[in-house]
Every structure is written in C-alpha cells, then in structure tokens.
Design an enzyme around this catalytic site. Structure first.
Site, mmCIF file in Angstrom:
data_model
loop_
_atom_site.group_PDB
_atom_site.id
_atom_site.type_symbol
_atom_site.label_atom_id
_atom_site.label_comp_id
_atom_site.label_asym_id
_atom_site.label_seq_id
_atom_site.Cartn_x
_atom_site.Cartn_y
_atom_site.Cartn_z
ATOM 1 N N GLY A 1 0.796 -1.183 -0.040
ATOM 2 C CA GLY A 1 -0.032 0.009 -0.119
ATOM 3 C C GLY A 1 0.678 1.408 0.030
ATOM 4 N N PRO B 1 -9.269 12.837 0.922
ATOM 5 C CA PRO B 1 -10.031 13.559 1.373
ATOM 6 C C PRO B 1 -10.822 14.765 0.561
ATOM 7 C CG PRO B 1 -8.399 13.508 3.188
ATOM 8 C CD PRO B 1 -7.985 12.694 1.759
ATOM 9 N N CYS C 1 -16.692 6.216 8.593
ATOM 10 C CA CYS C 1 -16.212 7.535 7.869
ATOM 11 C C CYS C 1 -17.179 8.524 7.848
ATOM 12 C CB CYS C 1 -15.538 7.171 6.478
ATOM 13 S SG CYS C 1 -14.428 8.342 6.017
ATOM 14 N N VAL D 1 -5.991 2.475 7.765
ATOM 15 C CA VAL D 1 -7.167 1.940 7.997
ATOM 16 C C VAL D 1 -7.384 0.470 8.067
ATOM 17 C CG1 VAL D 1 -9.495 1.581 6.763
ATOM 18 C CG2 VAL D 1 -8.141 3.799 6.556
ATOM 19 N N CYS E 1 -8.989 17.349 12.734
ATOM 20 C CA CYS E 1 -9.766 17.223 11.510
ATOM 21 C C CYS E 1 -10.301 18.439 10.848
ATOM 22 C CB CYS E 1 -10.696 16.195 11.630
ATOM 23 S SG CYS E 1 -11.576 15.443 10.169
ATOM 24 N N LYS F 1 -9.104 23.629 5.180
ATOM 25 C CA LYS F 1 -9.075 22.239 4.317
ATOM 26 C C LYS F 1 -8.307 22.645 3.029
ATOM 27 C CE LYS F 1 -11.339 18.272 3.331
ATOM 28 N NZ LYS F 1 -12.061 17.124 3.630
HETATM 29 C C1 LIG Z 1 -14.430 10.583 1.113
HETATM 30 C C2 LIG Z 1 -13.431 10.552 2.084
HETATM 31 C C3 LIG Z 1 -13.081 11.744 2.805
HETATM 32 C C4 LIG Z 1 -12.084 11.483 3.772
HETATM 33 N N1 LIG Z 1 -11.707 12.699 4.403
HETATM 34 C C5 LIG Z 1 -10.898 12.864 5.016
HETATM 35 C C6 LIG Z 1 -10.661 14.087 5.836
HETATM 36 O O1 LIG Z 1 -11.151 15.071 5.684
HETATM 37 N N2 LIG Z 1 -9.634 14.061 7.088
HETATM 38 C C7 LIG Z 1 -9.003 12.935 7.226
HETATM 39 O O2 LIG Z 1 -8.141 12.904 8.181
HETATM 40 N N3 LIG Z 1 -9.365 11.717 6.703
HETATM 41 C C8 LIG Z 1 -10.292 11.711 5.777
HETATM 42 N N4 LIG Z 1 -10.768 10.542 4.798
HETATM 43 C C9 LIG Z 1 -9.962 9.285 5.578
HETATM 44 C C10 LIG Z 1 -8.489 9.237 4.982
HETATM 45 O O3 LIG Z 1 -8.658 9.065 3.330
HETATM 46 C C11 LIG Z 1 -7.840 7.862 5.221
HETATM 47 O O4 LIG Z 1 -7.803 7.722 6.749
HETATM 48 C C12 LIG Z 1 -6.809 7.552 4.791
HETATM 49 O O5 LIG Z 1 -6.766 7.360 3.149
HETATM 50 C C13 LIG Z 1 -6.104 6.284 5.238
HETATM 51 O O6 LIG Z 1 -4.764 6.009 4.735
HETATM 52 P P1 LIG Z 1 -4.295 4.612 4.340
HETATM 53 O O7 LIG Z 1 -3.007 4.565 3.806
HETATM 54 O O8 LIG Z 1 -4.581 3.567 5.433
HETATM 55 O O9 LIG Z 1 -5.477 3.859 3.308
HETATM 56 P P2 LIG Z 1 -5.485 4.556 1.796
HETATM 57 O O10 LIG Z 1 -5.325 5.747 1.638
HETATM 58 O O11 LIG Z 1 -6.866 3.867 1.421
HETATM 59 O O12 LIG Z 1 -4.506 3.749 0.926
HETATM 60 C C14 LIG Z 1 -4.130 2.482 0.896
HETATM 61 C C15 LIG Z 1 -3.553 2.059 -0.501
HETATM 62 O O13 LIG Z 1 -3.420 0.708 -0.408
HETATM 63 C C16 LIG Z 1 -3.562 0.199 -1.919
HETATM 64 N N5 LIG Z 1 -3.911 -1.113 -1.675
HETATM 65 C C17 LIG Z 1 -5.040 -1.729 -1.392
HETATM 66 N N6 LIG Z 1 -4.737 -3.084 -1.358
HETATM 67 C C18 LIG Z 1 -3.766 -3.560 -1.878
HETATM 68 C C19 LIG Z 1 -3.396 -4.665 -2.347
HETATM 69 N N7 LIG Z 1 -3.927 -5.816 -1.982
HETATM 70 N N8 LIG Z 1 -2.146 -4.719 -2.956
HETATM 71 C C20 LIG Z 1 -1.440 -3.487 -3.071
HETATM 72 N N9 LIG Z 1 -2.094 -2.172 -2.854
HETATM 73 C C21 LIG Z 1 -3.276 -2.366 -2.309
HETATM 74 C C22 LIG Z 1 -4.535 1.002 -2.319
HETATM 75 O O14 LIG Z 1 -4.770 1.096 -3.549
HETATM 76 C C23 LIG Z 1 -4.350 2.352 -1.707
HETATM 77 O O15 LIG Z 1 -3.455 2.942 -2.517
HETATM 78 C C24 LIG Z 1 -11.420 10.293 4.112
HETATM 79 C C25 LIG Z 1 -12.000 9.189 3.574
HETATM 80 C C26 LIG Z 1 -12.892 9.166 2.429
HETATM 81 C C27 LIG Z 1 -13.268 7.941 1.936
#
Ligand SMILES: Cc1cc2nc3c(=O)[nH]c(=O)nc-3n(C[C@H](O)[C@H](O)[C@H](O)COP(=O)(O)OP(=O)(O)OC[C@H]3O[C@@H](n4cnc5c(N)ncnc54)[C@H](O)[C@@H]3O)c2cc1C
Length: 401
Positions: free
Chosen positions: A8, A44, A159, A291, A347, A382
């Site tokens: 990821g 976001p 979320c 996440v 946030c 933001k």
């Molecule tokens: C609509 C929306 C609005 C949001 N707004 C806010 C906000 O205002 N403020 C805030 O703090 N947070 C916000 N969030 C939450 C924030 O986006 C997440 O906390 C953040 O993206 C989490 O990061 P992450 O790296 O855990 O996951 P992600 O950002 O989802 O990244 C995971 C990565 O892993 C990759 N991946 C997944 N499975 C595999 C696999 N099997 N093999 C290889 N790669 C893989 C995916 O393609 C992705 O690139 C929001 C979320 C959403 C959906």
C-alpha cells in the site's frame, strides 16, 4: 541487510516507507513499496470531485519518483496473499520475501446491505476515483431532474465525517445550480446523536449540527439502520421508507482481501490486530498502519457505528512504524508506543464553503481537551491543508506533521 516490504502506497504506506528510510539513513537495507495503483491520492478531496471543484489530477501524483529519490523501490502490483510464517507476500507480479512487512492497504468497501453501492446497488459513493466520477455524472443528471435526495452513512460505517462533508457540499451546489427549492433533503446516520462521528461526540457538536441542519432545511434521522435499498427508496429497519432520486451512502469498511485471505493475519473483518507499537499481536515482524488496523469502538450505540481511522492517525502510525522498523533492524529493542486512541484528534470538516475545525488532545475518550470551532475564513483551512499535504508528500518530507 534487511528487506522491508510495504504493501500500500498512500497515507500510511508512504509515511511508513519514507520514515523507515529516514531513520535508517542510506544503508544497504532494501525497502520495497508494493501498491496496486501508481499514484498517491489525497482521498479527503474526493468529496469535491462530483461538483467539479477538483479534478483527479489536481489531487494525485505518481509515487514512484518520490520513493526512488529516497532509495525506495516501487512495484505496481496487487498483493494477493501474505504468508506470515514464511515471510512472503504473494502478488499478481511475483513473490516478495521480507524481514519486515507493513500492511497499509486501507479499506475495502462492504456493500452487503442489499441495494447499497454503485455497482450492485442503487446508491452512489464518493471515496474512490471511479466512484467520485460516477457520482459527478449522477449529480449532474439529478440537477437536470431534481427530486428527493438521501445522503448519509449505513450502520457500521466509520467514515461518517466524510458523509457530512458530502451532504453540505451537495446542498451548497444544489443552491448554486438554482434547484435547492426542488429537493427534499434527508440525512440518515447510524449515530445515536448528530456529531457523534464514531468517536463519542464533542462538546457543542450536536447543537451546532442540529442548528445547521435546521437552517439548511435538512431533515435528520439518527439511529438509522437500513434494511435494504430499492431502486428509488431506502427502507429502514424501523419500517420508514425514504424515496430518493439521488443517494450517496458511506458504507462500512472491511480490511482488504489480501488480509482476509491470509489465515492468522486479520480478524473476522480483515483488520489487523496491532499492539501500541503497530506490530501484529502474533507476528512482531509484521506491522500495520492506517485503515488496515483493528480499532474496536470504545463505546456501544443502539445502531453500530465504526471508529473513523482518518488521515492524521494514518500518517502518525506510519511514522511510528518507520521508526520502530529502523530500531529493530539496528537490533535496538527500544520501540516507540503510540496507541491509536491517544493520538490527538485533528480534522477539518468542510461544510460547503464553510468549515469547522475539530481538535482534541486524544482521538478517543477520555479527553482533557476537545473543541469544534467554526472557521470564519470560509473553507480555506481544508484547501490549504490539501495543498500542504500534497507538497509534503510530493517531496517526501515525511517527518513534517
Ligand atoms: C471520501 C473520504 C473523505 C475523507 N476525508 C478525510 C478528511 O477530511 N480528513 C482525514 O483525516 N481523513 C479523511 N478520510 C480518511 C482518509 O482518507 C484515510 O484515513 C486515509 O486514506 C487512510 O490511509 P491508508 O493509507 O490507511 O489507506 P488508503 O489511503 O486507502 O491507501 C491504501 C492504499 O493501498 C492500496 N492497496 C489496497 N489493497 C492493496 C493490495 N492488495 N495490494 C497493493 N496495494 C493495495 C490502495 O490502492 C491504496 O493506494 C476520508 C476518507 C474518505 C473515503
């Protein structure tokens, strides 16, 4: 020489990889980021894409050059299974052995409530690039043919803040298109009260949101539990039926298939149980951040509400992971503990050219300090944060807050 594999490459993955390298320095240790997509995406800002306030290219950039500049390899591949005993990640482009692994794969969407979701159901979603673009088309069709609209979150969703943001932006843009008076707008949420947000609420948040929704003539249904969704109606378990011509619902998240299909690694929903060092509880050479980690709600609610695992704790956890892996590679047992619940809450919630800033000394209670503050400067906070975070990530300045 150790090999660190990071699965990821977004918030948690990028921070973990860059911070591992920063703490190690330019050693021979190999760091490999495997991601199924080539780009970093500032998730976001997806809430603005349906309203043409952002294009996808404004909020993403190729991640490989950033990593390579810091001596980190990038592989575009889908992780399909992890063997924790043999220390191997299987992907659709070969197998990768590791000494240390970071699982930073984010959420998979759970559309198991019948009729929810854009592919197999009747509701839109905004949290991935293709879904945000589809929501743009649905919104533009809706503006031409307005009717009732239902925005909200399903039971178990974690979320909910993003769904609130979408609601207020939706309302704002209906006004801009001159059709607001032709739309009966309903907000549905599993929260026991407005402004619970899956973190137990904040002082004054409920009153603030209540007044705001009343002012905007938005009807709110709390403790909402969806039985199923028909093509033009959401049916709650209470028996209430909510007709819609447009609906956007935030679903519950699960861990990715790569975790769910790797026995012994995740819980029943595919989230990784971690200690305060972000090490897997059974396999200390495997870390998880963002996440992907399991965070059980520290409260009970009449209808299930998930804990939001937002960007700030994902970035903070990534930093802790990087530091700890570097310590382990150097055979230094002093690992940093940074429990998820104790990370400060920070946030900015966009409310359609208005915003509130949510701050707390701890994400989850008990807290000594928490506040929700309306920003008098429209929604500049933001927008500035987005620019800052993209600049920081594009340059690999992972040590910055
Ligand atoms: C609509 C929306 C609005 C949001 N707004 C806010 C906000 O205002 N403020 C805030 O703090 N947070 C916000 N969030 C939450 C924030 O986006 C997440 O906390 C953040 O993206 C989490 O990061 P992450 O790296 O855990 O996951 P992600 O950002 O989802 O990244 C995971 C990565 O892993 C990759 N991946 C997944 N499975 C595999 C696999 N099997 N093999 C290889 N790669 C893989 C995916 O393609 C992705 O690139 C929001 C979320 C959403 C959906």
């Amino acid at each position: 020489m150790a090999t660190v594999v990071v699965l990821g490459g977004n918030f948690a993955g990028l921070a973990s990889a860059l911070e591992t390298r920063r703490h190690l320095g330019r050693t021979d240790d190999r760091i490999v980021v495997i991601s199924r997509v080539p780009d970093f995406l500032f998730v976001p800002s997806l809430i603005w894409v349906p309203f043409r306030e952002r294009e996808l290219e404004d909020i993403s950039f190729p991640v490989a050059p950033v990593l390579e500049k810091h001596g980190i390899e990038f592989v575009e591949a889908l992780g399909t299974r992890i063997d924790p005993e043999a220390s191997v990640v299987h992907t659709d482009r070969g197998d990768y052995e590791f000494d240390y692994l970071v699982i930073a794969t984010g959420p998979q969407l759970d559309w198991s409530i019948p009729g929810t979701g854009p592919e197999s159901g009747h509701t839109e979603y905004v949290g991935t690039p293709p879904h945000a673009m589809r929501t743009r088309e649905a919104f533009e069709r809706f503006v031409d043919h307005p009717g009732p609209a239902v925005i909200g979150a399903t039971q178990g969703a974690g979320c909910i803040g993003a769904a609130y943001e979408f609601l207020f932006n939706f309302e704002y843009h209906l006004n801009r298109h001159g059709v607001r008076d032709r739309v009966e707008l309903t907000w549905i949420t599993p929260e026991p009260f407005l402004g619970h947000f899956g973190i137990g609420g904040f002082p004054h948040a409920e009153g603030l949101l209540k007044r705001f929704l009343e002012h905007l003539h938005i009807r709110a249904v709390v403790n909402a539990e969806i039985d199923h969704v028909d093509p033009d109606e959401i049916v709650l378990t209470s028996g209430e039926r909510l007709p819609f011509a447009f609906s956007m619902l935030m679903p519950p998240f699960m861990g990715q298939a790569v975790v769910r299909e790797s026995p012994g690694l995740g819980n029943a929903r595919g989230f990784v149980p971690v200690a305060d060092t972000y090490q897997h509880r059974r396999y200390p050479h495997i870390f998880a951040a963002g996440v992907a980690i399991d965070v059980p709600p520290p409260f009970t609610t009449p209808v299930a509400v998930g804990v939001p695992k937002t960007g700030y704790p994902a970035d903070e956890a990534g930093k802790t992971v990087g530091e700890n892996i570097a310590h382990l590679i150097r055979a230094d047992a002093r690992l940093r503990e940074r429990p998820f619940a104790r990370i400060p809450g920070l946030c900015v919630m966009d409310a359609g050219h208005k915003e509130v800033v949510i701050v707390a000394n701890h994400l989850l209670g008990p807290r000594q300090f928490s506040a929700i503050i309306p920003n008098p400067m429209y929604d500049e906070g933001k927008r500035l944060f987005e620019k800052y975070f993209l600049w920081k990530s594009r340059n690999g300045y992972s040590a910055l807050p």
